[in-house]
Enzyme design. Structure first.
Site, PDB file in Angstrom:
ATOM      1  N   GLU A  40       0.819  -1.216   0.000  1.00 30.29           N
ATOM      2  CA  GLU A  40       0.000   0.000   0.000  1.00 30.29           C
ATOM      3  C   GLU A  40       0.853   1.266   0.000  1.00 30.29           C
ATOM      4  O   GLU A  40       0.779   2.109   0.906  1.00 30.29           O
ATOM      5  CB  GLU A  40      -0.955   0.001   1.203  1.00 30.29           C
ATOM      6  N   GLU A  49      -5.369  -8.587  -0.784  1.00 33.79           N
ATOM      7  CA  GLU A  49      -5.983  -8.339   0.529  1.00 33.79           C
ATOM      8  C   GLU A  49      -7.450  -8.028   0.320  1.00 33.79           C
ATOM      9  O   GLU A  49      -7.805  -7.162  -0.494  1.00 33.79           O
ATOM     10  CB  GLU A  49      -5.374  -7.132   1.238  1.00 33.79           C
TER      11      GLU A  49
HETATM   12  C1  BG6 Z   1      -4.367  -3.019   4.972  1.00 30.50           C
HETATM   13  C2  BG6 Z   1      -2.990  -3.397   5.454  1.00 30.50           C
HETATM   14  O1  BG6 Z   1      -4.452  -1.632   4.847  1.00 30.50           O
HETATM   15  O2  BG6 Z   1      -5.444  -3.280   5.812  1.00 30.50           O
HETATM   16  C3  BG6 Z   1      -2.961  -4.564   6.435  1.00 30.50           C
HETATM   17  O3  BG6 Z   1      -2.134  -3.683   4.385  1.00 30.50           O
HETATM   18  C4  BG6 Z   1      -4.096  -4.427   7.421  1.00 30.50           C
HETATM   19  O4  BG6 Z   1      -1.702  -4.595   7.056  1.00 30.50           O
HETATM   20  C5  BG6 Z   1      -5.406  -4.420   6.649  1.00 30.50           C
HETATM   21  O5  BG6 Z   1      -4.090  -5.371   8.430  1.00 30.50           O
HETATM   22  C6  BG6 Z   1      -6.624  -4.359   7.538  1.00 30.50           C
HETATM   23  O6  BG6 Z   1      -6.532  -3.283   8.420  1.00 30.50           O
HETATM   24  P1  BG6 Z   1      -6.680  -3.454   9.973  1.00 30.50           P
HETATM   25  O7  BG6 Z   1      -6.329  -2.157  10.560  1.00 30.50           O
HETATM   26  O8  BG6 Z   1      -8.087  -3.839  10.211  1.00 30.50           O
HETATM   27  O9  BG6 Z   1      -5.733  -4.541  10.366  1.00 30.50           O
END
Ligand code: BG6
Length: 491
Positions: A192, A388
């Site tokens: 990101e 993701e």
């Molecule tokens: C993404 C990141 O922005 O979101 C991850 O690359 C992160 O590292 C994921 O875990 C979800 O966000 P969060 O804050 O709920 O863990």
């Protein structure tokens, strides 16, 4: 009418985690301290207040450097993947994973970032991890930098603002390529990379309170970003040279923005946000800065130092594929001030009345994933990889030990339908790795109880628990999806 849509043969189904949120063992086997190790769990802060959760100032760093234990620094312990990876990989294998996305903690290889020689114990750990994956027929997808730069580089070099950090990163990347050339074919450079403005400390090691004005901080952040772009291009170059047949991807947050109405003023606002989101892929895929950003620098007197040769580097070493995270969409409106707001990993925007939100206020929009896939593919004509996507939720363990996460199954089902439709409409998509396939510490809030996995880990926010792993209901469901490689959709 119901219809079955298939995913392409060889579709890389799997899951994703990051070193700093999973491994723990923050000071074991020579590992140095990273930006993640100073991220505090703040139980007194509203968990939906995204900006406050991410913020790290000079005082926080000082306190964290003095703190020797991990109670309020959950990323220091993660889920102890460092010592559990074999057992976890066995569970991923049972689900039928074709791939696992992990990151390498830079601080295991170069604890401060500027050492002459790498730390052998760190190198050996990842070698064993990748061998274990290969033994289980799971293709590693490896991110070189996922919010885990050495804190030493923040304290002594101003993070990525300093050009020397580019050389240090490239050296680290080369060491990884040399060591893992027979084990890893797919690489991502920066996780990101567009999050520089959302949380500059975590992304590029910029501590905003060091700067006298917003303008100076903004200039520093753009400088850091430029240095990461160059480092990413150079890493791509060396990866191709050292590992023939390897493929390198950029990794961005796909932040799709809708206009609130068909009022052209709303459309212009939404277009501005979408255009800004494309900056990061434009540079890494097309190999140059978009003109609108260069104009912005000029108009606002933002002086980003670009060395002679940088332009050629960006132009020459472009990525092979585009990977991205997708969690939510946003809405822009000229009447934003009068509208209800939502948070999530894109900071804040106007609430979309057509979409539900997660327990953390993130808008759930499966169709937005289809739109994003089509937009990205039509713009760049490059293979895409969703690396993701998932939902953070509180899970309940029933008396008999079962965890009935139907909400998670529903979330994934709706997103998979949209991916299948996008592929059916001509998008080239290489794979899908859910975030996170096993519960880990959340990035923004440093909470363990914000759970994403198909596998439950018995640990709470303060580190109490057995760390025992157990399967949630979604485990079997995902296993079946992978096995069948298709999904039923309602037409
Ligand atoms: C993404 C990141 O922005 O979101 C991850 O690359 C992160 O590292 C994921 O875990 C979800 O966000 P969060 O804050 O709920 O863990």
């Amino acid at each position: 009418m119901k219809k079955i849509l298939s995913f392409p043969e060889g579709f890389l189904w799997g899951g994703a985690i990051a070193a700093n949120q999973a491994e723990g063992a923050w000071n074991v086997d020579g590992k140095g301290m990273s930006v993640a190790d100073v991220a505090m769990y703040k139980p007194d802060i509203d968990i939906k207040d995204y900006v406050k959760q991410w913020h790290v100032g000079l005082e926080d760093i000082k306190n964290a450097m003095e703190a020797t234990e991990d109670t309020y620094y959950p990323k220091r312990r993660g889920i102890d993947f460092y010592h559990h990876y074999k057992e976890d990989i066995a569970l991923f294998k049972e689900m039928g994973f074709k791939t696992l996305r992990v990151s390498i903690a830079w601080t295991r290889i170069f604890p401060n970032g500027n050492e002459e020689k790498p730390n052998e114990k760190g190198l050996a750990f990842y070698e064993d991890l990748f061998k274990e994956l290969r033994k289980n027929d799971i293709e590693p997808l490896v991110t070189l930098s996922h919010y885990e730069m050495p804190i030493y580089l923040v304290n002594n070099y101003d993070g990525w603002v300093s050009r020397e950090v580019v050389d240090m990163f490239v050296k680290y990347a080369k060491v990884c390529f040399e060591r893992y050339k027979d084990l890893v074919k797919y690489w991502l450079t920066f996780n990101e990379i567009d999050s520089v403005f959302r949380h500059p400390f975590t992304t590029v090691g910029v501590v905003e309170d060091k700067y006298d004005s917003k303008k100076e901080a903004e200039e520093a952040i753009y400088q850091a970003l430029h240095n990461q772009f160059v480092a990413s291009a150079l890493a791509t170059k060396y990866c191709h040279e050292i590992i023939p047949g390897s493929q390198v991807g950029c990794m961005v947050t796909k932040t799709l923005t809708y206009p609130e109405t068909c009022n052209p003023d709303d459309i212009i606002l939404a277009q501005r946000d979408n255009r800004n989101n494309f900056v990061y892929t434009d540079v890494q895929v097309l190999g140059k800065y978009p003109r609108h950003l260069l104009n912005y620098f000029k108009k606002n007197n933002i002086n980003v130092k670009m060395l002679e040769g940088d332009e050629a580097i960006l132009q020459q070493y472009k990525v092979d594929f585009i990977s991205f995270s997708y969690y939510m969409s946003m809405v822009q409106s000229i009447n934003a001030a009068q509208r209800e707001k939502v948070g999530g990993n894109l900071v804040t925007g106007v609430k979309n009345p057509y979409l539900p939100t997660s327990e953390w206020g993130w808008q759930v929009d499966p169709k937005g994933l289809r739109v994003s896939l089509i937009d990205l593919y039509d713009r760049y004509q490059k293979p895409l990889w969703i690396v993701e996507n998932g939902i953070g939720a509180y899970d309940t363990v029933e008396e008999d030990g079962s965890i009935n996460d139907d909400y998670r199954i529903e979330y994934f089902k709706k997103h998979f339908e949209q991916i299948a439709i996008a592929i059916d409409e001509g998008v080239e998509c290489m794979g899908y790795t859910s975030w996170a396939c096993i519960d880990i510490v959340s990035a923004s809030t440093s909470q363990m109880t914000k759970r994403y996995g198909f596998i439950y880990v018995d640990a709470d926010d303060l580190g109490n628990g057995t760390y025992k792993r157990s399967k949630k209901k979604s485990f079997e469901w995902y296993k079946n999806i992978i096995k069948n490689n298709n999904i039923e959709i309602e037409e």
